[in-house]
Motif scaffolding. Structure first.
Motif, mmCIF file in Angstrom:
data_model
loop_
_atom_site.group_PDB
_atom_site.id
_atom_site.type_symbol
_atom_site.label_atom_id
_atom_site.label_comp_id
_atom_site.label_asym_id
_atom_site.label_seq_id
_atom_site.Cartn_x
_atom_site.Cartn_y
_atom_site.Cartn_z
ATOM 1 N N GLU A 21 0.817 -1.216 0.000
ATOM 2 C CA GLU A 21 0.000 0.000 0.000
ATOM 3 C C GLU A 21 0.849 1.264 0.000
ATOM 4 N N GLU A 22 1.915 1.238 0.800
ATOM 5 C CA GLU A 22 2.772 2.418 0.935
ATOM 6 C C GLU A 22 4.070 2.013 1.610
ATOM 7 N N ASP A 23 5.194 2.552 1.118
ATOM 8 C CA ASP A 23 6.485 2.306 1.762
ATOM 9 C C ASP A 23 6.389 2.715 3.229
ATOM 10 N N GLY A 24 7.231 2.123 4.056
ATOM 11 C CA GLY A 24 7.215 2.505 5.464
ATOM 12 C C GLY A 24 8.479 2.062 6.169
ATOM 13 N N TYR A 25 8.765 2.700 7.291
ATOM 14 C CA TYR A 25 9.870 2.302 8.153
ATOM 15 C C TYR A 25 9.325 1.337 9.198
ATOM 16 N N GLY A 26 10.200 0.664 9.896
ATOM 17 C CA GLY A 26 9.810 -0.422 10.794
ATOM 18 C C GLY A 26 8.647 -0.126 11.712
ATOM 19 N N TYR A 27 8.778 0.914 12.548
ATOM 20 C CA TYR A 27 7.712 1.159 13.509
ATOM 21 C C TYR A 27 6.423 1.601 12.822
ATOM 22 N N ASP A 28 6.538 2.306 11.700
ATOM 23 C CA ASP A 28 5.357 2.701 10.940
ATOM 24 C C ASP A 28 4.592 1.465 10.466
ATOM 25 N N ILE A 29 5.311 0.456 10.027
ATOM 26 C CA ILE A 29 4.683 -0.785 9.565
ATOM 27 C C ILE A 29 4.010 -1.499 10.740
ATOM 28 N N VAL A 30 4.670 -1.525 11.891
ATOM 29 C CA VAL A 30 4.065 -2.113 13.102
ATOM 30 C C VAL A 30 2.764 -1.370 13.429
ATOM 31 N N ARG A 31 2.809 -0.051 13.423
ATOM 32 C CA ARG A 31 1.641 0.768 13.748
ATOM 33 C C ARG A 31 0.497 0.498 12.770
ATOM 34 N N ARG A 32 0.798 0.376 11.483
ATOM 35 C CA ARG A 32 -0.231 0.130 10.484
ATOM 36 C C ARG A 32 -0.843 -1.263 10.629
ATOM 37 N N LEU A 33 -0.030 -2.256 10.981
ATOM 38 C CA LEU A 33 -0.559 -3.601 11.241
ATOM 39 C C LEU A 33 -1.504 -3.576 12.436
ATOM 40 N N ARG A 34 -1.101 -2.864 13.479
ATOM 41 C CA ARG A 34 -1.963 -2.762 14.666
ATOM 42 C C ARG A 34 -3.250 -2.028 14.343
ATOM 43 N N TYR A 54 13.484 -8.791 3.063
ATOM 44 C CA TYR A 54 14.533 -8.056 2.357
ATOM 45 C C TYR A 54 15.586 -9.041 1.829
ATOM 46 N N ALA A 55 16.021 -9.961 2.678
ATOM 47 C CA ALA A 55 17.028 -10.953 2.289
ATOM 48 C C ALA A 55 16.513 -11.854 1.165
ATOM 49 N N ALA A 56 15.202 -12.085 1.126
ATOM 50 C CA ALA A 56 14.605 -12.931 0.093
ATOM 51 C C ALA A 56 14.396 -12.175 -1.218
ATOM 52 N N GLY A 57 14.684 -10.888 -1.231
ATOM 53 C CA GLY A 57 14.536 -10.104 -2.452
ATOM 54 C C GLY A 57 13.141 -9.549 -2.676
ATOM 55 N N ALA A 58 12.271 -9.641 -1.668
ATOM 56 C CA ALA A 58 10.902 -9.147 -1.808
ATOM 57 C C ALA A 58 10.794 -7.645 -1.549
ATOM 58 N N LEU A 59 11.726 -7.130 -0.759
ATOM 59 C CA LEU A 59 11.705 -5.723 -0.388
ATOM 60 C C LEU A 59 13.037 -5.063 -0.706
ATOM 61 N N SER A 60 12.987 -3.768 -0.960
ATOM 62 C CA SER A 60 14.202 -2.960 -1.061
ATOM 63 C C SER A 60 14.158 -1.947 0.080
ATOM 64 N N THR A 61 15.268 -1.303 0.340
ATOM 65 C CA THR A 61 15.312 -0.295 1.399
ATOM 66 C C THR A 61 15.934 0.987 0.871
ATOM 67 N N TYR A 62 15.591 2.063 1.526
ATOM 68 C CA TYR A 62 16.241 3.351 1.292
ATOM 69 C C TYR A 62 16.170 4.138 2.590
ATOM 70 N N LYS A 73 15.143 3.860 8.005
ATOM 71 C CA LYS A 73 15.237 2.936 6.874
ATOM 72 C C LYS A 73 13.818 2.590 6.441
ATOM 73 N N TYR A 74 13.478 2.957 5.226
ATOM 74 C CA TYR A 74 12.171 2.651 4.658
ATOM 75 C C TYR A 74 12.255 1.381 3.841
ATOM 76 N N TYR A 75 11.155 0.657 3.834
ATOM 77 C CA TYR A 75 11.030 -0.567 3.040
ATOM 78 C C TYR A 75 10.035 -0.320 1.918
ATOM 79 N N ALA A 76 10.377 -0.799 0.734
ATOM 80 C CA ALA A 76 9.502 -0.713 -0.433
ATOM 81 C C ALA A 76 9.385 -2.102 -1.038
ATOM 82 N N ILE A 77 8.225 -2.391 -1.597
ATOM 83 C CA ILE A 77 8.017 -3.709 -2.199
ATOM 84 C C ILE A 77 8.597 -3.729 -3.606
ATOM 85 N N LYS A 78 9.230 -4.835 -3.952
ATOM 86 C CA LYS A 78 9.787 -5.043 -5.285
ATOM 87 C C LYS A 78 8.857 -5.968 -6.075
#
Length: 120
Positions: A21-34, A54-62, A73-78
């Motif tokens: 849905e939208e890139d996010g950083y770790g705690y932002d993703i936790v908050r959105r899941l909650r 990320y290690a599996a190649g599903a996500l990229s970071t910036y 560190k933001y995560y984006a879906i590849k």
């Protein structure tokens, strides 16, 4: 019912859904899941899932500079992550449909039995 064990099996697809849905950083993703209703999600579980995806190649970071603290560190879906999400979503939908049918099935009333316990 303790949902901890159930959540372990679907955390990857939940994280992928949020990041899709939208890139996010770790705690932002936790908050959105909650906010989506997964209140019992642990921070460490999400961070571990992000690293694994990320290690599996599903996500990229910036990295994005933060005004009031360390860089985030933001995560984006590849494309690989979208494909993984679609496959896991299909598997989940099939599993949920089968399981829902199973546990919501109303058995037919028991047939009347004769006094010796056999059916007439």
């Amino acid at each position: 019912m303790d949902t901890t064990q159930l959540l372990k099996g679907v955390l990857d697809v939940a994280v992928l859904a949020v990041v899709r849905e939208e890139d996010g950083y770790g705690y932002d993703i936790v908050r959105r899941l909650r906010a989506a209703g997964i209140a019992e999600i642990g921070d460490a579980s999400v961070y571990g899932t992000l690293r694994r995806l990320y290690a599996a190649g599903a996500l990229s970071t910036y990295v994005v500079p933060s005004e009031g603290g360390p860089n985030r560190k933001y995560y984006a879906i590849k494309a690989e992550g979208i494909a993984m999400f679609e496959a896991q979503r299909e598997t989940w939908n099939e599993f949920a449909a089968v399981f829902s049918t199973l546990i919501n099935h109303q058995p037919a009333p028991a047939a009347a039995t004769s006094s010796n316990g056999s059916h007439s």
